[in-house]
Design a protein around this motif. Structure first.
Motif, PDB file in Angstrom:
ATOM      1  N   TRP A 291      -4.627  -9.717  -2.228  1.00 20.57           N
ATOM      2  CA  TRP A 291      -4.145  -8.709  -3.188  1.00 20.57           C
ATOM      3  C   TRP A 291      -5.213  -7.656  -3.435  1.00 20.57           C
ATOM      4  CZ3 TRP A 291      -6.590  -7.952  -7.928  1.00 20.57           C
ATOM      5  CH2 TRP A 291      -5.985  -6.993  -8.763  1.00 20.57           C
ATOM      6  N   THR A 294      -5.550  -5.200  -0.358  1.00 23.65           N
ATOM      7  CA  THR A 294      -4.341  -4.387  -0.178  1.00 23.65           C
ATOM      8  C   THR A 294      -4.158  -3.429  -1.358  1.00 23.65           C
ATOM      9  OG1 THR A 294      -3.018  -6.221  -1.082  1.00 23.65           O
ATOM     10  CG2 THR A 294      -3.121  -6.022   1.323  1.00 23.65           C
ATOM     11  N   SER A 295      -4.595  -3.850  -2.548  1.00 28.54           N
ATOM     12  CA  SER A 295      -4.565  -2.934  -3.702  1.00 28.54           C
ATOM     13  C   SER A 295      -5.521  -1.762  -3.478  1.00 28.54           C
ATOM     14  CB  SER A 295      -4.959  -3.675  -4.983  1.00 28.54           C
ATOM     15  OG  SER A 295      -4.027  -4.672  -5.293  1.00 28.54           O
ATOM     16  N   ALA A 297      -6.252  -0.568  -0.601  1.00 25.56           N
ATOM     17  CA  ALA A 297      -5.587   0.284   0.389  1.00 25.56           C
ATOM     18  C   ALA A 297      -4.557   1.188  -0.282  1.00 25.56           C
ATOM     19  CB  ALA A 297      -4.929  -0.584   1.463  1.00 25.56           C
ATOM     20  N   ARG A 298      -3.764   0.634  -1.180  1.00 27.18           N
ATOM     21  CA  ARG A 298      -2.760   1.458  -1.880  1.00 27.18           C
ATOM     22  C   ARG A 298      -3.428   2.521  -2.728  1.00 27.18           C
ATOM     23  NH1 ARG A 298      -0.644  -3.489  -2.950  1.00 27.18           N
ATOM     24  NH2 ARG A 298      -1.073  -3.339  -5.188  1.00 27.18           N
ATOM     25  N   TYR A 304       0.249   0.176   5.083  1.00 21.58           N
ATOM     26  CA  TYR A 304       0.024  -1.117   5.731  1.00 21.58           C
ATOM     27  C   TYR A 304       1.307  -1.940   5.689  1.00 21.58           C
ATOM     28  CZ  TYR A 304      -0.248  -3.083   1.010  1.00 21.58           C
ATOM     29  OH  TYR A 304       0.037  -3.462  -0.277  1.00 21.58           O
ATOM     30  N   GLY A 306       2.279  -6.228   5.693  1.00 24.57           N
ATOM     31  CA  GLY A 306       1.916  -7.639   5.785  1.00 24.57           C
ATOM     32  C   GLY A 306       2.960  -8.355   6.612  1.00 24.57           C
ATOM     33  N   ILE A 321       1.588  -7.601  -1.044  1.00 26.91           N
ATOM     34  CA  ILE A 321       0.874  -7.867   0.209  1.00 26.91           C
ATOM     35  C   ILE A 321       1.845  -7.685   1.368  1.00 26.91           C
ATOM     36  CG2 ILE A 321      -0.367  -9.623   1.542  1.00 26.91           C
ATOM     37  CD1 ILE A 321      -1.147 -10.879  -1.196  1.00 26.91           C
ATOM     38  N   THR A 322       3.124  -8.068   1.139  1.00 29.42           N
ATOM     39  CA  THR A 322       4.174  -7.889   2.141  1.00 29.42           C
ATOM     40  C   THR A 322       5.317  -7.094   1.522  1.00 29.42           C
ATOM     41  OG1 THR A 322       5.472  -9.854   1.565  1.00 29.42           O
ATOM     42  CG2 THR A 322       3.594 -10.179   3.051  1.00 29.42           C
ATOM     43  N   ILE A 349      -2.245  -8.565   8.379  1.00 32.59           N
ATOM     44  CA  ILE A 349      -1.965  -7.296   7.697  1.00 32.59           C
ATOM     45  C   ILE A 349      -2.367  -6.143   8.608  1.00 32.59           C
ATOM     46  CG2 ILE A 349      -2.366  -5.907   5.641  1.00 32.59           C
ATOM     47  CD1 ILE A 349      -3.020  -8.503   4.159  1.00 32.59           C
ATOM     48  N   PHE A 351      -2.840  -2.190   9.355  1.00 31.58           N
ATOM     49  CA  PHE A 351      -3.111  -0.900   8.727  1.00 31.58           C
ATOM     50  C   PHE A 351      -2.990   0.190   9.789  1.00 31.58           C
ATOM     51  CE2 PHE A 351      -5.202  -3.983   6.059  1.00 31.58           C
ATOM     52  CZ  PHE A 351      -4.965  -3.519   4.773  1.00 31.58           C
ATOM     53  N   VAL A 359     -10.812  -0.109   5.320  1.00 30.63           N
ATOM     54  CA  VAL A 359     -10.446  -1.356   4.635  1.00 30.63           C
ATOM     55  C   VAL A 359     -11.443  -2.455   4.994  1.00 30.63           C
ATOM     56  CG1 VAL A 359      -8.665  -3.134   4.378  1.00 30.63           C
ATOM     57  CG2 VAL A 359      -8.008  -0.718   4.564  1.00 30.63           C
TER      58      VAL A 359
END
Length: 979
Positions: A291, A294-295, A297-298, A304, A306, A321-322, A349, A351, A359
């Protein structure tokens, strides 16, 4: 004794497991592994020793080249960490090892006999071999014999091992075997000796051996593996396991409103069940780390997806995540994590290829104990034949024949036979370490607790062990991968933002909305998905047509059915038949139909192996998962897999199944399990496909521009440019005043990027763009020359491709002027002046520009013309059938004309070569062709171009193709530039 495995790369010849087995068979109660400057084999070595009930002793032999500096043996796990830190520091910095090593607190150091080392510390000793015994009283009598310990090097079991070692050393030094220096190879006497033979060898001096045995008796490096392994990931994310669980629950609660408009009891029950298992298995921190990055990344607007079995988790879905709803697809969480599964899970995951490095950098900075996993590149047949052929001095032509099995065995000479024989001995031995495509582990303890690390070009510490050892010991792995499909989606959104700011797209993550989009359904039904992730290939287009795919669930199934094992085993055809004809579903075995009703009793996903093994064959869930993993190739050679395989057959026999049915089911499992996707993985791919389809359906020009710029599709750039033209784009050549290094879209004008022009350098384009940004557009050629220096060859390419078309002069005139400027007048730096310097005028002869001059320049420099290629035919096309008319010609022999897009090579059951062709007609519609061996021999494809094809139209499940009986390549007009 001290032994070397084949992880002493291009030196050792024996696997760690084989060393342990040999030690057990030859009377040893303990065995010591000291690979050269490496400890990556330690985990598999300790695992094998524990399994065989023998004590593992672990260390490393420290060398500079072939010069032995010392042998370091770890007393315990702390000592192993010390040793790995020391090795890693020197490997990372490519430093030579010192003559005197630092004083390790938890390691024993054994130096070769040296007259100048008289002040050894309490953990420092001399290592001797039996060959040193006569020299000790002569050369080293001033040294204390109490500090001398027997460490007999053991490397070879037999003469073949020694020969293999010499070949590896010759390969390492890229030299002929006959020229391999003695000093670059081990002594042939470094043989494996039984315990009795070793004692006999030392005779009256056996006290040296006993002293070593007594010293090393206290050494104990332990790891837990498999069923006994505990997770080695960080114990907690927040600093408290209880707070981890509270945080995970809060994140799930926060994600509910985003994911589910209506909260049901089923959703709450599933969340509670998953969190309970996650907590029991100590995987809380794993989910929170996923989490976390990926957070990140957002927060950076990185795109991305998942995928993998992680998509089976509603917790992963709520944590974003997905993007796969496991309840909608009936994905069971136990495929990802269950109480019976001993191995840690891993999130895959993807990207964008433009974002992944950022990342990864975040992960390594955020988690100090992160490391990249390595892979072992092993010697394979063809490469080994080539290496050995060079070592033995064979000519290249003969090496080529040997590697391709072109010489009958009866015709091989003695040297060639040696090459073939030793290639089988080298096969599977590690050649060098590489980096896993995306596997990153994060541990509670420093990664040097498990092995030393090396530093590949990207600069991140990388383990000396692979993902298999990581899973064995309980280390988590995150697969942080990249793909260009995600780059297309992200860039398309960026292009929409500036080219259609008034028409913003729907939330790209709202898959539920896309599932009801009629434009997407239309693209799927008509299989017009060119450029769309995973659904654009000819094979996928064929399958989509045959299945009449127009729903998300159907696309999920198709994404796994297309995989090699499913399609080649005949299960793809059976699935299509049952999908289109419901009555045929009754032919499935009742148990298989009951456990796989959604796929009509046909195994489509990896989970189906578990279902069949559990419900059909009566294996436990844990045994079924071993079977699935074994089928994927990870553990097929392990004893536990073989045991489960035998249990499958015995259980089925006890249940009274017919032998032919058992064999058929096993063959289906075996044929596809290594290739098939998990259902969650297929669903993740389908999500990305839907996102791509949405963008193509509603923003086709923006999407095709992004596709061209990301170079990641199935087809060549030319085909995507052609597709953009079909959707109304006006295609233009690169331009110095409006273009960019990559292609850009202005309204409906698609200005191709300079990156597509062969030979143009990125630095040159960047200089042009920088000057244009700072001082405005270039008004004419003379001003361009005054404002920026361009090398003649670069300027020529820019002119030839038409990038100076804004200027009043023709291309040929500009080429003449460029030569004049850059050979007579141009300095290599430009300075801006207050006033424009008048250009020198000169009279050029009249230069004629042919209509197709520019087209042929485009074909030479970009590989394709910007016009319709049919306009280049030497002779106009006669009246003929078009691609859209093929369905009305079923069973008829017709003549088609198509521009070649791609060719797939395949083999018949008898091994003959056949082709499947994909072409486009004059209107841009697709033609699919089949070329059976006899037709292909007479009328082979002759490269890129337009073909006349004559054949019969066939159809299967609504998919039409032309069985080509005859074919010829048509001639283009002559290149007018040389006419």
């Amino acid at each position: 004794m001290k032994t070397y495995s084949y992880f002493s790369l291009k030196y050792g010849v024996i696997s760690p497991d084989a060393i342990v087995e040999w030690a057990v068979d030859n009377g040893y109660s303990a065995v010591c592994l000291t690979d050269i400057n490496a400890t990556g084999a330690a985990l598999s070595f300790v695992r094998a020793a524990q399994r065989c009930g023998i004590k593992p002793i672990v260390g490393a032999e420290i060398r500079n080249g072939m010069a032995i500096q010392a042998t370091v043996i770890a007393k315990n796990n702390d000592g192993f960490n010390e040793l790995n830190l020391f090795l890693s520091e020197h490997i990372h910095k490519n430093k030579s090892f010192p003559d005197r090593l630092p004083a390790f607190a938890n390691c024993y150091i054994f130096y070769p006999l040296r007259t100048d080392f008289t002040d050894l510390g309490p953990n420092e000793f001399f290592q001797i071999q039996h060959t040193d015994l006569t020299n000790i009283p002569l050369k080293f009598k001033h040294l204390s014999t109490e500090k001398m310990h027997a460490l007999e090097p053991m490397l070879f079991r037999n003469k073949r091992d020694f020969n293999t070692h010499r070949l590896l050393r010759a390969i390492h030094h890229n030299t002929l075997l006959s020229k391999l220096a003695k000093k670059e190879q081990a002594n042939e006497k470094e043989r494996f000796l039984s315990k009795n033979d070793l004692v006999k060898m030392y005779g009256d001096e056996v006290h040296y051996l006993k002293r070593t045995q007594k010293l090393l008796a206290s050494c104990q490096v332990n790891f837990e593996f498999g069923d006994h392994a505990t997770p080695q990931n960080p114990v907690s994310y927040t600093g408290s396991v209880q707070e981890d669980e509270e945080m995970l629950r809060q994140l799930c609660a926060d994600g509910l409103a985003y994911r589910y408009p209506t909260i049901t009891d089923e959703i709450i029950a599933r969340i509670e069940m998953e969190i309970d298992i996650i907590a029991q298995k100590d995987f809380l921190s794993y989910f929170l780390m996923a989490w976390d990055f990926t957070s990140f990344a957002r927060s950076q607007h990185f795109f991305y997806v998942g995928r993998g079995s992680g998509a089976n988790s509603i917790v992963a879905y709520l944590l974003r995540i997905t993007d796969v709803d496991p309840l909608e697809l009936d994905l069971y969480f136990e495929r990802f994590i269950n109480l019976y599964r001993k191995n840690p899970p891993d999130f895959d995951i993807d990207f964008s290829w433009r974002d992944r490095d950022k990342v990864i950098d975040y992960i390594f900075k955020r988690y100090p104990n992160a490391a990249w996993l390595c892979t072992y590149n092993t010697f394979q047949y063809r490469a080994t034949i080539r290496e050995l052929g060079k070592v033995f001095g064979l000519p290249k032509t003969e090496i080529d024949k040997l590697s391709r099995h072109k010489i009958p065995e009866s015709n091989l000479d003695a040297i060639s036979k040696l090459v073939i024989r030793y290639s089988t001995y080298l096969h599977g031995i590690p050649s060098h370490l590489s980096v896993h495509s995306g596997g990153i582990v994060v541990s509670e303890k420093p990664i040097t607790s498990y092995s030393a690390t090396f530093l590949p070009p990207k600069g991140y510490p990388t383990t000396q062990f692979s993902m298999l050892e990581a899973e064995d010991v309980g280390l988590y792995k995150f697969d942080v991968l990249s793909q260009r499909g995600l780059g297309k989606i992200r860039e398309c959104l960026d292009i929409i933002a500036y080219n259609q700011a008034e028409n913003p797209p729907h939330d790209i993550h709202d898959i539920a909305y896309f599932k009801e989009d009629e434009a997407i359904k239309s693209l799927l039904l008509e299989a017009k998905a060119l450029g769309c992730f995973y659904v654009e290939s000819p094979a996928m287009r064929m399958l989509i047509i045959k299945l009449k795919v127009n729903t998300y669930l159907e696309l999920v199934a198709a994404s796994s059915i297309i995989r090699p094992g499913v399609s080649q085993s005949g299960m793809m055809r059976e699935y299509i038949l049952r999908h289109r004809n419901p009555s045929r579903r009754n032919e499935a075995h009742p148990i298989l139909l009951e456990i796989m009703p959604e796929t009509y009793g046909v195994m489509v996903y990896q989970e189906d192996v578990i279902k069949v093994a559990h419900y059909f064959a009566g294996l436990s869930l844990a045994e079924s998962d071993v079977l699935r993993r074994g089928m994927s190739g990870k553990f097929r050679s392990r004893d536990e897999f073989q045991g489960v395989r035998d249990l499958f057959f015995s259980n089925c026999t006890i249940k009274g199944y017919d032998e032919s049915l058992i064999a058929t089911i096993w063959q289906q499992i075996e044929s596809f399990a290594g290739y098939a996707f998990s259902k969650g993985h297929s669903a993740s791919y389908a999500v990305e496909s839907y996102q791509s389809l949405y963008l193509k359906a509603h923003y086709p020009l923006e999407y095709m521009t992004a596709t061209i710029n990301n170079f990641g599709g199935f087809y060549s750039t030319e085909i995507y440019v052609h597709e953009a033209r079909r959707f109304g784009a006006v295609i233009e050549a690169p331009s110095i005043n409006e273009g960019d290094y990559t292609s850009i879209l202005i309204g409906n004008r698609l200005i191709l990027g300079f990156v597509l022009v062969a030979g143009i350098e990125a630095n040159c384009v960047r200089a042009i763009l920088k000057e244009r940004l700072e001082n405005g557009a270039f008004l004419d050629f003379d001003q361009l020359m005054q404002r920026i220096y361009l090398p003649l060859e670069q300027l020529s390419l820019i002119i030839r491709i038409g990038a100076l078309r804004d200027f009043s002069e023709e291309r040929k005139t500009l080429l003449w002027k460029s030569h004049f400027y850059l050979t007579k007048m141009a300095p290599k730096s430009k300075q801006h002046t207050l006033f424009n310097t008048p250009a020198v005028s000169f009279q050029l002869p009249e230069l004629e520009e042919q209509v197709l001059d520019e087209t042929f320049e485009q074909m030479e420099l970009m590989g394709f013309p910007l016009c319709n290629p049919f306009e280049l035919l030497a002779n106009p096309l006669p009246q003929h059938t078009l691609a859209r008319q093929i369905p009305q010609s079923l069973g008829l022999i017709i003549e088609l004309y198509g521009y070649l897009v791609t060719v797939k090579y395949s083999k018949t059951l008898k091994g003959s070569i056949m082709n499947f062709g994909t072409l486009i007609d004059v209107e841009g519609d697709t033609i699919d062709t089949v070329h059976f061996p006899e037709s292909l021999r007479k009328y082979p494809f002759m490269g890129k171009g337009i073909y006349r094809m004559k054949g019969r139209v066939t159809e299967e499940f609504g998919y039409y193709s032309l069985e080509v009986g005859e074919m010829e390549k048509l001639r283009f007009v002559d290149d007018v530039r040389f006419g």
